[in-house]
Design an enzyme around this catalytic site. Structure first.
Site, mmCIF file in Angstrom:
data_model
loop_
_atom_site.group_PDB
_atom_site.id
_atom_site.type_symbol
_atom_site.label_atom_id
_atom_site.label_comp_id
_atom_site.label_asym_id
_atom_site.label_seq_id
_atom_site.Cartn_x
_atom_site.Cartn_y
_atom_site.Cartn_z
ATOM 1 N N PHE A 156 -52.556 0.199 117.246
ATOM 2 C CA PHE A 156 -52.344 1.589 117.679
ATOM 3 C C PHE A 156 -52.545 1.772 119.172
ATOM 4 O O PHE A 156 -52.003 2.693 119.775
ATOM 5 C CB PHE A 156 -53.305 2.536 116.921
ATOM 6 C CG PHE A 156 -54.706 2.563 117.473
ATOM 7 C CD1 PHE A 156 -55.010 3.308 118.613
ATOM 8 C CD2 PHE A 156 -55.725 1.832 116.875
ATOM 9 C CE1 PHE A 156 -56.304 3.321 119.137
ATOM 10 C CE2 PHE A 156 -57.015 1.842 117.399
ATOM 11 C CZ PHE A 156 -57.301 2.588 118.526
ATOM 12 N N LYS A 180 -42.982 -4.122 113.370
ATOM 13 C CA LYS A 180 -43.753 -3.208 112.508
ATOM 14 C C LYS A 180 -44.809 -2.550 113.397
ATOM 15 O O LYS A 180 -45.841 -3.151 113.706
ATOM 16 C CB LYS A 180 -44.408 -4.019 111.377
ATOM 17 C CG LYS A 180 -44.717 -3.266 110.109
ATOM 18 C CD LYS A 180 -45.734 -2.174 110.220
ATOM 19 C CE LYS A 180 -47.138 -2.620 110.444
ATOM 20 N NZ LYS A 180 -48.069 -1.482 110.730
ATOM 21 N N GLU A 183 -49.111 2.240 111.966
ATOM 22 C CA GLU A 183 -48.804 3.485 111.241
ATOM 23 C C GLU A 183 -49.486 4.689 111.884
ATOM 24 O O GLU A 183 -49.177 5.830 111.565
ATOM 25 C CB GLU A 183 -49.190 3.364 109.752
ATOM 26 C CG GLU A 183 -50.680 3.249 109.462
ATOM 27 C CD GLU A 183 -51.225 1.822 109.618
ATOM 28 O OE1 GLU A 183 -50.704 1.047 110.425
ATOM 29 O OE2 GLU A 183 -52.200 1.508 108.904
ATOM 30 N N SER A 233 -57.130 -6.140 115.038
ATOM 31 C CA SER A 233 -58.552 -6.484 114.907
ATOM 32 C C SER A 233 -58.714 -7.920 114.395
ATOM 33 O O SER A 233 -57.809 -8.470 113.748
ATOM 34 C CB SER A 233 -59.221 -5.505 113.944
ATOM 35 O OG SER A 233 -58.563 -5.564 112.703
ATOM 36 N N CYS A 288 -58.615 -4.123 124.148
ATOM 37 C CA CYS A 288 -59.259 -5.399 123.864
ATOM 38 C C CYS A 288 -59.840 -6.024 125.113
ATOM 39 O O CYS A 288 -60.580 -6.986 125.039
ATOM 40 C CB CYS A 288 -58.254 -6.348 123.225
ATOM 41 S SG CYS A 288 -56.937 -6.764 124.360
ATOM 42 N N GLU A 383 -67.664 -5.156 117.902
ATOM 43 C CA GLU A 383 -66.690 -4.392 118.695
ATOM 44 C C GLU A 383 -66.748 -2.939 118.234
ATOM 45 O O GLU A 383 -66.418 -2.636 117.086
ATOM 46 C CB GLU A 383 -65.287 -4.964 118.481
ATOM 47 C CG GLU A 383 -64.249 -4.258 119.338
ATOM 48 C CD GLU A 383 -62.824 -4.764 119.106
ATOM 49 O OE1 GLU A 383 -62.453 -5.029 117.950
ATOM 50 O OE2 GLU A 383 -62.085 -4.883 120.102
#
Ligand code: NAD
Length: 492
Positions: A156, A180, A183, A233, A288, A383
């Protein structure tokens, strides 16, 4: 300061297959803007059957695209670059509306994606393979060939940049690409699809399937897809790597991070405070490459006070964006509550801040600094993916390096110092794929590849730059002999 334009009408995100928008046949998923908290659209998830249709379409399109010369493919990509630059503001507004970033951050992400596209354009001139006479009259040659249909699964937090790490190079090398998107942030994919279509990319060469976990699993299991790149992740990256490899795909899965910055007492205070605050608060800590652990060596009070002052001065929505969901805000609050109960000193408290006037229902968490934290604390190890800086006090560089090297992750690590000897020792000993000296976010620029090590990356090669070419293509080795007259040799 540019005010983000939030879509007034709800946006429907469908699959983009063969140049048409088609509804997926799975469940509907709502899309919320982190800035306003309002529903701004929805998507229809894709099932395994939807994906089968998509792959057949991609396979057909891949044949014609691969048959073009790289110069012809680059002509399309060059037009795509012009269109993306023209549409930069419109795309950046959508990126911000659905991911919560500030407008400036969204634009910077898109520009980094365009830089990857520019690198892809250079391949027509620099990636000429190799040819050599290996024996009298016998020639060996490398020819780079596309893999066919490849896929990219994206997170995202960079709705435009991360797909643009993958698509330009994969497409320029002659593959058909199935994307892809997350979402949580799928609206940007509509604008990127339109940009590539307007540039003249043949229908089906870039297809998009919307959805979440089930759609990803269908991609990983599909025999018609030769390679899959994933960014997200670590927990999901591990699963994706294992599942994709089990169906004999080439898989590169980039995972999460817990990045350390070592602050030496001799660091330039201005440079260090700027770099460290930008690193842990940029994109509201949701990247990240964000520094989340500060290893403060010796007496650094004069710099720590500047870090606190600058972070405290950031205004939500103007200088720092929103958190992706209310659930993520809750998790950040809980993590800091837990650290506080364990006796951690809270230097700057960003929990439950006052929301910006116009965005009362958005998902907000302000910069937070925790001090004198133990190296084993949860906030030092996991994280959090928010604007939280955990300070661990260290006696010397050796102790700081030991803590950095003890992390399971290995994305980025930086040192702030004015000593060349310290910088060189850090560059040699830090266990991270991307190391910075006096840089808070050490993202390599093209043609240098992006990528971490350890639990931050599963698979071989890199996702951008020179290291990505062998991921997105095969090198065919050709050996030829044409002359009967040439001297006999061991290859006769
Ligand atoms: P995520 O892992 O939740 O989702 C990433 C993608 O995987 C999405 O497309 C999602 O639909 C899909 N997905 C989610 N759960 C899945 C499952 N169980 N099985 C299969 N697919 C699944 O990540 P996110 O929250 O979207 O992004 C944030 C994470 O991404 C952070 O950990 C961050 O560090 C990482 N990230 C890493 C890099 C990098 O270059 N290493 C870059 C950006 C983000």
């Amino acid at each position: 300061m540019v005010r983000v334009s939030i879509p007034k009408e709800q946006v429907q995100c469908e699959n983009w297959i063969g140049g048409d928008w088609r509804k997926g046949s799975g469940d509907a998923i709502e899309i919320q803007s982190p800035i306003t908290g309002a529903t701004i659209g929805s998507l229809q998830a894709s099932t395994a059957e939807d994906l089968t249709d998509c792959i057949e379409n991609s396979q057909e399109a891949a044949k014609g695209w691969a048959a073009l010369s790289i110069k012809e493919r680059c002509a399309v990509m060059f037009r795509a670059r012009e269109i993306l630059l023209r549409e930069c503001d419109a795309i950046s507004h959508v990126v911000s509306a659905e991911s919560g970033k500030t407008f400036g951050e969204s634009k910077a992400g898109l520009f980094k994606g365009i830089e990857v596209l520019e690198y892809a354009l250079s391949l027509q001139n620099v990636d000429s393979g190799g040819r050599m006479e290996v024996s009298t009259g016998v020639w060996c040659e490398y020819r780079r060939e596309p893999l066919g249909v490849v896929a990219g699964i994206t997170p995202f937090n960079f709705p435009a940049m991360v797909p643009m790490w993958m698509m330009p190079i994969a497409l320029t090398l002659g593959n058909a690409f199935i994307w892809k998107p997350s979402e949580k942030t799928p609206i940007t994919s509509k604008l990127l699809a339109q940009a590539f279509a307007e540039a003249g990319l043949p229908a089906g060469v870039l297809n998009i399937v919307q959805g979440g976990r089930e759609t990803v699993e269908a991609i990983l299991d599909a025999p018609g897809i030769s390679a899959a790149a994933f960014v997200g992740s670590t927990a999901v990256a591990k699963q994706v790597y294992a599942r994709g490899s089990a169906s004999h795909k080439r898989v590169l899965a980039l995972g999460g991070a817990k990045n350390h910055i070592v602050l030496m007492p001799d660091a330039n205070p201005e440079m260090a405070a700027d770099g460290i605050v930008a690193s842990f608060t940029g994109c509201a800590g949701q990247r990240c490459m964000a520094a989340s652990v500060l290893l403060a060596v010796g007496d650094t009070e004069h710099i720590l006070s500047q870090i606190k002052e600058r972070a405290a001065g950031l205004k939500l929505s103007d200088n720092m964006g929103a958190i992706i969901t209310q659930e993520s805000v809750d998790k950040l609050n809980q993590a800091v509550d837990k650290a506080e109960s364990a006796g951690t000193k809270i230097l700057l408290d960003g929990r439950r801040p006052q929301a910006p006037t116009d965005y009362k229902n958005g998902f907000w968490f302000a910069p937070t600094i925790l001090d004198e934290v133990s190296r084993d604390a949860e906030v030092s190890q996991t994280e959090l993916f928010g604007p939280v800086l955990t300070i661990i006090r260290c006696e010397n560089l050796s102790e700081a390096l030991e803590i950095e090297n003890g992390s399971e992750y290995g994305n980025a690590a930086s040192v702030f110092t004015q000593s060349g000897a310290v910088a060189e020792r850090f560059a040699q000993e830090a266990q991270a794929g991307m190391v910075g000296v006096n840089i808070g976010v050490p993202v390599p620029r093209e043609p240098f590849s992006f990528g971490g090590i350890q639990a931050s990356k599963f698979g071989q090669g890199d996702i951008t730059g020179a290291g990505s070419l062998d991921f997105w293509s095969n090198q065919k080795k050709l050996t030829t002999k044409w002359s009967i007259e040439s001297a006999r040799n061991w290859m006769s």
